[in-house]
Design a protein around this motif. Structure first.
Motif: not given
Length: 511
Positions: A183, A185-186, A188-190, A192-193, A266, A308
């Motif tokens: 989580k 990793i995944v 933060p990516t979601a 930011i997108v 964070t 998305t």
């Protein structure tokens, strides 16, 4: 009797009933081989915990109060910056002696008095579990709808009194768990997108940044205080049960600076995304949409084939494990952390969490109300560790009902702690009545606006004063983090050795 025996969790053989009430394998100090959390693990934990929809909701509601984006962000930095040291302070006993919150609470409230504190924290964990699962179910619905738009057309077979629909309830159960590191990793990516996508939709950040606050003067000042305190209230549960995760620390410093720094950083970054997205929604749709799930559904209404997928979840880290630890302490003979997590899931469903999320005001009001109880508990616990016994523990006494033990107090209850706990609640009672709609003096409302600090400070001062007037065993003026029971065992062994030697000398003289 045979059925009860089969329902018992694993424990050492030969324990008495009183010992079974105080310990099992999840309540005793964490063994060395399981103390694996290093600095990076705590950082990953807070990254995973911060990227959740609830954090997004709390911050976005500030925009609804009339704050500009930069005013809201200042509140976030201050709120999480203030609460982070409290987390680290209360985590310290867990990191040093490797015991969880229910056991740490015994040092201040007593062997049996701690059960009420544990119950309070357990209730909050169950509520949060249900709320997060409800949010996760909504994320699941958005994801399924983005793949199969027909999901939105599932007929509703549930009554209106349930507060939910068939399709929402289905997604509630489909909501799945995950691992912290994945989580971290995944998610933060979601996030930011989604952040970039909203800026593109709003055609740049210019209009967002130029949106001014709609309130001024004292109204603005108290709105910022309320917003700041909502961030702190959001963390009140994690302040209280900080020892749960710190008990797994490989070394004490792993649970210190990693939390003091990573919590404000964070949560502030996630909050910044939430603020910009909420403000963007006002530019795009003419109103601030505080829930990212509602915002995604609006995007799906516009172009469902290009939506998305989005799901930010935090149930295992903040609630399932916490509830498991608390319920373990309430029924250690039959419940361990795993079984406690299952109980939390059942309770989380039964309390109909979706009703709490109908609007931001009711949800943040609930958070503020319950933080009063938890802040008073934390005030007593932190004062006990740093001011009263100053790092001195007798770990053996945490699992013993001996009348000579430090934590027996009066029949297992420390009335000093309860007097302080009640005082911390009473100072906020009038203000709480005002929050429910009753007419109260403005001063009481202001006090309640800072309920975490007023509750914490009052309980801390009262507990200190009562311990000065009526000192407890182990009261000391020297700060030293040490398990005194280990010294007692060594001293007892040396005494027996000396007695045995003296006995031999006497026998030789007789001969």
């Amino acid at each position: 009797m045979g059925i009860l025996t089969k329902l018992e969790v694993n424990h050492e053989p030969g324990l008495t009933y009183s010992q079974l009430f105080l310990q099992n394998e999840d309540l005793v100090p964490v063994p060395p081989q399981n103390r694996t959390w290093k600095t990076r693990n705590f950082i990953f934990f807070w990254i995973a915990d911060s990227f959740n929809v609830n954090t997004w909701m709390i911050v976005s509601s500030m925009v609804q109060l009339g704050l500009s984006w930069w005013q809201a962000w200042i509140c976030v930095w201050l709120g999480y910056g203030f609460v982070a040291p409290f987390i680290a302070l209360n985590a310290r006993p867990g990191a040093i002696f490797h015991v969880t919150f229910p056991v740490v609470a015994r040092t201040s409230f007593g062997l049996y008095g701690s059960l009420w504190c544990t119950f309070n924290r357990g209730v909050m964990a169950c509520v949060w579990y249900g709320v997060q699962a409800s949010i996760g179910g909504s994320c699941m619905f958005v994801m399924l709808r983005s793949m199969w738009p027909s999901v939105n057309n599932i007929p509703n077979g549930m009554s209106s009194s349930s507060g939910t629909t068939t399709k929402d309830f289905m997604c509630f159960f489909l909501f799945c768990r995950h691992l912290f590191t994945l989580k971290a990793i995944v998610a933060p990516t979601a996030g930011i997108v989604f952040f970039i996508w909203c800026i593109v939709k709003a055609k740049g950040v210019g209009p967002i940044i130029r949106q001014p606050s709609t309130i001024h003067g004292s109204e603005l000042g108290w709105a910022m205080v309320t917003s700041l305190m909502s961030c702190i209230s959001n963390m009140a549960t994690l302040v209280t049960n900080a020892p749960d995760f710190a008990s797994r620390a490989a070394y004490p410093s792993a649970a210190l600076w990693s939390q003091v720094i990573s919590v404000p950083v964070t949560f502030s970054l996630v909050s910044f995304i939430g603020i910009i997205v909420s403000s963007s929604s006002q530019t795009i749709y003419g109103e601030a949409i505080w829930s990212p799930i509602d915002l995604l559904n609006k995007f799906l209404d516009d172009s469902p084939s290009h939506a998305t997928r989005f799901g930010l979840r935090t149930n295992i880290s903040a609630n399932s494990i916490s509830a498991g630890c608390d319920l373990t302490a309430l029924f250690p003979r039959f419940i361990n952390i795993r079984r406690g997590g299952y109980v939390a899931a059942i309770v989380g469903i039964c309390m109909l969490p979706w009703n709490l999320l109908k609007d931001s005001n009711s949800f943040t009001s609930y958070l503020s109300a319950y933080s009063v109880f938890l802040s008073s508990i934390a005030g007593v616990m932190i004062t006990e560790y740093y001011v009263i016994r100053r790092g001195h523990y007798r770990v053996a006494d945490l699992y013993s009902t001996s009348r000579e033990g430090w934590y027996w107090y009066t029949y297992g209850i420390n009335f000093r702690a309860y007097a302080a706990y009640i005082a911390g609640i009473l100072i906020n009672v009038v203000g709480f009545a005002g929050a429910t709609g009753r007419t109260v003096p403005i001063e009481a409302t202001r006090i309640y606006s800072m309920s975490f600090f007023t509750g914490f400070g009052t309980s801390s001062l009262v507990y200190y004063a009562l311990n000065r007037a009526f000192p407890v065993p182990g009261f000391t003026t020297k700060f030293e983090e040490i398990d005194v029971s280990e010294d007692d065992i060594v001293l007892e062994a040396e005494t027996r050795s000396i007695e045995k030697s003296d006995k031999k000398d006497v026998e030789k003289e007789d001969v």
